[in-house]
Motif scaffolding. Structure first.
Motif, short mmCIF file in Angstrom:
data_model
loop_
_atom_site.label_atom_id
_atom_site.label_comp_id
_atom_site.label_asym_id
_atom_site.label_seq_id
_atom_site.Cartn_x
_atom_site.Cartn_y
_atom_site.Cartn_z
N TYR A 110 -12.74 23.96 -0.89
CA TYR A 110 -14.01 22.97 -1.16
C TYR A 110 -13.85 22.15 -2.45
O TYR A 110 -13.95 21.01 -2.46
CB TYR A 110 -15.13 23.99 -1.32
N ALA A 111 -13.46 22.81 -3.65
CA ALA A 111 -13.44 22.30 -4.86
C ALA A 111 -12.39 21.25 -5.16
O ALA A 111 -12.65 20.23 -5.65
CB ALA A 111 -13.32 23.41 -6.20
N GLU A 112 -11.20 21.36 -4.49
CA GLU A 112 -10.09 20.46 -4.70
C GLU A 112 -10.39 19.35 -4.27
O GLU A 112 -9.56 18.01 -4.40
CB GLU A 112 -8.88 20.96 -4.36
N LEU A 113 -11.35 18.83 -3.20
CA LEU A 113 -11.59 17.56 -2.64
C LEU A 113 -12.30 17.00 -3.63
O LEU A 113 -12.69 15.57 -3.45
CB LEU A 113 -12.16 17.86 -1.22
N ARG A 114 -13.11 17.64 -4.38
CA ARG A 114 -14.38 16.89 -5.28
C ARG A 114 -14.11 17.22 -6.98
O ARG A 114 -14.77 16.23 -7.62
CB ARG A 114 -15.50 17.68 -4.75
N TYR A 115 -13.31 17.82 -7.27
CA TYR A 115 -13.19 18.24 -8.72
C TYR A 115 -11.79 18.47 -9.23
O TYR A 115 -10.94 18.99 -8.29
CB TYR A 115 -13.86 19.53 -8.89
N PRO A 116 -11.31 17.90 -10.62
CA PRO A 116 -10.10 18.04 -10.71
C PRO A 116 -9.53 19.76 -10.99
O PRO A 116 -8.58 19.87 -11.49
CB PRO A 116 -10.02 16.99 -11.97
N GLN A 117 -10.73 20.36 -11.81
CA GLN A 117 -10.39 21.60 -12.17
C GLN A 117 -11.52 22.52 -11.52
O GLN A 117 -12.53 22.42 -11.21
CB GLN A 117 -10.66 21.58 -13.77
N LEU A 118 -10.90 24.06 -11.49
CA LEU A 118 -11.58 25.10 -11.24
C LEU A 118 -11.68 25.98 -12.56
O LEU A 118 -10.85 26.25 -12.93
CB LEU A 118 -11.23 25.83 -10.00
N ALA A 119 -12.84 26.48 -12.71
CA ALA A 119 -13.23 27.29 -14.02
C ALA A 119 -14.24 28.28 -13.59
O ALA A 119 -14.88 28.61 -12.69
CB ALA A 119 -14.21 26.33 -14.85
N LEU A 167 -6.39 21.51 -10.34
CA LEU A 167 -6.35 21.25 -8.89
C LEU A 167 -5.50 20.08 -8.36
O LEU A 167 -6.02 19.13 -8.59
CB LEU A 167 -7.99 21.11 -8.30
N CYS A 168 -4.42 20.19 -8.12
CA CYS A 168 -3.14 19.32 -8.07
C CYS A 168 -3.70 18.16 -6.86
O CYS A 168 -3.24 17.04 -6.60
CB CYS A 168 -1.99 19.81 -8.04
N SER A 169 -4.28 18.87 -5.91
CA SER A 169 -4.65 17.73 -4.78
C SER A 169 -5.87 16.62 -5.28
O SER A 169 -5.94 15.84 -4.36
CB SER A 169 -5.18 18.88 -3.64
N TYR A 170 -6.70 17.11 -6.20
CA TYR A 170 -7.45 16.27 -6.30
C TYR A 170 -7.24 14.72 -6.70
O TYR A 170 -8.00 13.83 -6.05
CB TYR A 170 -8.50 16.70 -7.57
N PRO A 171 -6.32 14.40 -7.54
CA PRO A 171 -6.15 12.93 -7.67
C PRO A 171 -5.54 12.18 -6.57
O PRO A 171 -6.24 11.06 -6.48
CB PRO A 171 -4.74 12.98 -8.66
N TRP A 172 -4.80 12.62 -5.58
CA TRP A 172 -4.59 12.17 -4.44
C TRP A 172 -5.79 11.88 -3.39
O TRP A 172 -6.10 10.84 -2.89
CB TRP A 172 -3.53 12.80 -3.29
N VAL A 173 -6.72 12.92 -3.13
CA VAL A 173 -7.99 12.63 -2.58
C VAL A 173 -8.98 11.65 -3.29
O VAL A 173 -9.38 10.87 -2.33
CB VAL A 173 -8.69 14.27 -2.49
N ARG A 174 -8.80 11.71 -4.59
CA ARG A 174 -9.71 10.82 -5.10
C ARG A 174 -9.30 9.34 -5.05
O ARG A 174 -9.85 8.34 -4.75
CB ARG A 174 -9.60 11.04 -6.78
N GLU A 175 -7.91 9.13 -4.90
CA GLU A 175 -7.33 7.78 -4.92
C GLU A 175 -7.64 7.25 -3.57
O GLU A 175 -7.88 5.92 -3.38
CB GLU A 175 -5.89 7.87 -5.31
N HIS A 176 -7.63 8.27 -2.57
CA HIS A 176 -7.44 7.64 -1.05
C HIS A 176 -9.06 7.81 -0.49
O HIS A 176 -9.14 6.71 0.17
CB HIS A 176 -6.45 8.57 -0.39
N TYR A 177 -9.63 8.39 -1.17
CA TYR A 177 -11.12 8.63 -0.41
C TYR A 177 -12.16 8.54 -1.50
O TYR A 177 -13.47 8.26 -1.00
CB TYR A 177 -11.25 10.12 0.24
#
Length: 203
Positions: A110-119, A167-177
């Protein structure tokens, strides 16, 4: 047996309250009003069901929420966008059976699609080594420590290890979507805030 992780249902709140308050000193106690506030406001509030029995729950908030936890504010003062795990509770009879890992896989997806970090935080007292090893195995690292306040502004004496995972997936998701994620059923959606209670106008 299979584990089902899904959004909480209102009729489960009493069971969740009992589960939380039986969890021991590593989890802060809740009262019904606080739990209701979680239900009404948390962006993520999911339960795990195993063998048709509610066996755990996890509550989380985005960094722009109005969460009033001192641990949440600690992260908010030092980090930008993040998703905060307020608490995870697994029934004692289910510990060691994979529920914690199922929850963390779900909340990360859930978080990695919307946030760069999990705390999150882990209390240093109360035999926290298993919890710290668990979080370390998921890629969390300590970014500081925080002594939580008690009553009347006095320190509670509870020291927390403050943990972050990039969350390493976040930058790619942010860039594309950006913020426009595709509407597909396998993407867990944020919980809708509870509607404001209807108030009689007297007219």
């Amino acid at each position: 047996m299979s584990i089902v992780v899904r959004d909480v249902r209102e009729h489960e709140l009493d069971s969740i309250l009992a589960l939380n308050n039986a969890a021991g000193p590593a989890i802060l106690p809740l009262d019904a009003a606080r739990l209701r506030w979680f239900y009404d406001t948390a962006e993520y509030f999911r339960v795990a069901v195993r063998d048709d029995t509610l066996s755990g729950f996890l509550v989380g908030f985005g960094s722009d929420s109005g969460h009033d936890s001192s641990n949440f504010r600690w992260f908010q003062e030092r980090h930008g966008r993040f998703f905060y795990i307020d608490r995870i509770v697994v029934a004692s009879r289910r510990r060691g059976g994979g529920l914690g890992r199922a929850f963390y896989a779900d909340v990360q997806s859930y978080a990695e699609l919307r946030y760069p970090q999990l705390a999150c935080e882990v209390f240093i007292e109360h035999d926290s080594d298993p919890a710290r090893v668990f979080h370390g195995s998921f890629g969390f690292h300590e970014v500081g420590q925080h002594v939580m306040p008690g009553r009347d502004g006095e320190p509670s004496g509870i020291r927390a290890s403050m943990l972050i995972k990039e969350l390493c997936s976040y930058p790619w998701v942010r860039e594309h979507y950006g913020d426009r994620l595709p509407n597909v059923p396998w993407l867990t959606q944020p919980r809708a805030p509870a509607p404001a209670p209807h108030r009689a106008t007297g007219t």
